[in-house]
Design a protein around this motif. Sequence first.
Motif, PDB file in Angstrom:
ATOM      1  N   GLU A 327       0.823  -1.202   0.000  1.00 25.69           N
ATOM      2  CA  GLU A 327       0.000   0.000   0.000  1.00 25.69           C
ATOM      3  C   GLU A 327       0.863   1.260   0.000  1.00 25.69           C
ATOM      4  OE1 GLU A 327      -3.360  -0.044   2.701  1.00 25.69           O
ATOM      5  OE2 GLU A 327      -3.167   2.117   2.988  1.00 25.69           O
ATOM      6  N   HIS A 346      -8.240   5.061   0.565  1.00 24.27           N
ATOM      7  CA  HIS A 346      -8.605   3.670   0.852  1.00 24.27           C
ATOM      8  C   HIS A 346      -9.498   3.093  -0.229  1.00 24.27           C
ATOM      9  CE1 HIS A 346      -6.566   3.047   4.538  1.00 24.27           C
ATOM     10  NE2 HIS A 346      -6.926   4.254   4.939  1.00 24.27           N
ATOM     11  N   VAL A 349      -7.196   2.174  -3.157  1.00 24.74           N
ATOM     12  CA  VAL A 349      -6.439   0.929  -2.967  1.00 24.74           C
ATOM     13  C   VAL A 349      -7.386  -0.277  -3.011  1.00 24.74           C
ATOM     14  CG1 VAL A 349      -4.768  -0.302  -1.533  1.00 24.74           C
ATOM     15  CG2 VAL A 349      -4.825   2.175  -1.491  1.00 24.74           C
ATOM     16  N   PHE A 362      -1.969  -4.132  -3.068  1.00 23.96           N
ATOM     17  CA  PHE A 362      -2.690  -3.673  -4.257  1.00 23.96           C
ATOM     18  C   PHE A 362      -2.320  -4.578  -5.424  1.00 23.96           C
ATOM     19  CE2 PHE A 362      -3.011  -1.321  -8.186  1.00 23.96           C
ATOM     20  CZ  PHE A 362      -4.233  -0.677  -8.073  1.00 23.96           C
TER      21      PHE A 362
END
Length: 860
Positions: A327, A346, A349, A362
């Motif tokens: 991330e 958020h 992702v 991801f």
Amino acid sequence: MIINKRCNAPAWKDLFTSSKMPESLSKLDEIAHNLWWVWNPEAKALFKSLNPSVWHENFGNPVKLLQSLSQSKIEEVMEDSALQARIADIYEKFRAYIDEKPDNTKPSVAYFSMEYGLTNILKIYSGGLGVLAGDYLKEASDTNIDLVAVGFLYRFGYFDQTITSDGQQVAVYKPQDFEALPITQLFDENGRQVQISIPFLDHMLMANVWSVAVGRVTLYLLDTDIQENNEWDRTITHQLYGGDWENRMRQEYLLGIGGIELLNRLGIKKDIYHCNEGHAALINAERLANHIERDGLTFLQALELVRASSLYTVHTPVPAGHDYFDESLFGKYMGRFADRLGISFHELVDMGRENPGSGEKFSMSVFALNTCQEANGVSFLHGKVSQEMFAPVWKGFFAKELHVGYVTNGVHLPTWTQPEWKTFIEEKISSDICHTQEQESVWNKIQDVDNEEIWKVRTELKQKFIRYIQKHYGDNWVRNNGDPSKAVDLINSINPKALLIGFGRRFATYKRAHLLFTDLERLSKIVNNSDRPVQFIYTGKAHPADGGGQGLIKHIVDISKKPEFSGKILFLENYDMQVASMLIAGVDVWLNTPTRPLEASGTSGMKALMNGVLNFSVLDGWWFEGYREKAGWALTDKKTFQNQHHQDQLDAATIYHILEEELIPLYYNRAEGKEYSDEWIQWIKNSMNYILPHYTMRRMLQDYIERFYNPLAKRFKLISADSGKIAKELVEWKIDVAEKWDQVEVENCSMIVHDRTGDHSLTVGEMLEVNLYIDKKDIAGDLLAELIEVKADKEDANKLLLEEVTPLEIVEQNGSKVHYRIRKEAENPGHHKLAVRLLPTHPALPHKMDFSLVRWVNID
Ligand SMILES: *Cc1c(COP(=O)(O)O)cnc(C)c1O
């Protein structure tokens, strides 16, 4: 102080000078700068004839060849009227081809890939994925599709391989001299270099743009190795598949964000955006942002339009083969996109997570699936494998229901048939093979060709391949072998009369290059039978980070040096497109032994097939579909051992058995006084007649058009019309339904068995009935109710296998209250499990997986 050195930095002014060429040579230069010559042997032969040794030294690079012509040679060419006529003739053919306008009845396409294998001299590919993309562009040109492609111009590309005398692979990265390649730097109308710049960390990243003419198609290549960039940024386009995860992230950022920025800059807009593998998925982040910023759309509206025009082709059969980013690493480069898209980081992702809200990395593939309406694998089997692999992305559906489809790969016939064989095909099969190659009926003619004639060309190709080995590997072997006389023996040992078996590919361990060497005693008997000589030729690179693959190379090289195998098993170093094109045509049999189902498709066997070479392969990838009896050999598709080692042992034994009992006897089954086996030639005929037409790039492109491009373009047109009227309605509806979804009330769902036999259990032939009563409250439109029947997997009780999906009928509707019913006959005995599934429906949805709401209902 006077001793302090003082010097300012010069600001260099660019000056570009091109050499002055006589007109007929400038025609040659024009042809040299369009890869049309790659698949037109006449043009290649013309270049070669100007200076065969320079042509050979430069691995067939016409740009380099023309640059190296001396003034006296140029004058000689000018005075040679026969040569002038030949140049004029080829140029005329070239122009006639190039000047044709694209077919506007088919959707236009923007194609994105990390690699393109177009010719061995342009080192922007590593293996199958790239060669497929390269072949695709050539066929798009031949089929006259309006297609533009984007990739990278790598300074070092993929590595050159040398093998030390003890079998170690050495990877050498040589810089490419861009001036001596068939590419052209892009300048604007004012003569300034076209440069794109994209936000990158806290600064701008710049890239120069080069174009490669692939017949009528243009491939644009980005190059960050320029002085405007800092040292670190310059390395982004240095290596293909080199570096760490951060480098991969930077490359995928450039390909996606930079790729779209480039098309914007050039004013190019296409109907379909095609991601060749997940690497290119970030194009959709930039496209979303563009729709939001320029067209004033909301994120969800933009998402409808982007998805409706995007296709994602996956080439990897295992999750480990996909790109996953931490991330924080993803955020470092992509963080700014959350703002541009008007969503939280958020949420951004989560678009790359199988389980949104989890801590998963991801995944580029998941992001691709969430931003592309359609996705496909590259063979029938791989399509199935991809459905399983991607099943976790769509909750509430079973793998086999998913919209993930497939298009089986193909290869570009004019590129991969050797000139001798191509001429033979044009004479015996069709003079217009370029446009008829995918029709099986056209190839029926092969059945009437005289066996002798087929054998003659086959023999020519084998001899040509052997000459190629002697020319290209001779010096090296002498150098590497310590004992020059041994190397000479080796070179002379290759026997055009022997049965030659080829194996060439990336040395990834799943390809099981070692399989043949499981029982050396048995192998030795096979290759040392002087009545029926057999020789094996191996070649391939292992990724520099793949120790296992390099170990395999060493293993084979070591074996090839043992006295009983010397000259019987050869390893050719530096496998590239040139070696490939000689090898796939110069052997009798193409061997492929991957672990099922890890070969997504494989394409080398198709190239071999197109040159009259028979395939002997595991029934995996394309061969699962391609195999026909009496047209090649197949290693069974049944995986009988869980233990891979045991499976390898079994497969190896099967390979020896087939070689000893079927393949070698067939090859040497020669009638008195004949140099060849009539039966063998019949197999060649069968394989060309019944298999070849279905594995051409032309067929593959047609499949993409019919299965994906046409339906996507049609739907996109529909939902984008009137400034996206339907797309906006759809979004409004989705938002509304999502809000109200939890209010849907299931009042009752029960099953009745119409028990004729009176034994209180259901017997095959009896009817079962399910009634469902719901209150859908304020939800607009109908809900779809489906009866889902599953059964437990015999091998894994936790896994449920889908048996049937049947819609329930609406029998009565009273305001928001709906009564559904299904009556159906019990068909199969056994233990089944049933449940009902509710889904929202809308006529503008392309498929069930398009909306994320699913409600399971238990049957009382
Ligand atoms: C065709 C080709 C490949 C692809 O081979 P597979 O059969 O898919 O393993 C790899 N490398 C080169 C140089 C090729 O020409």
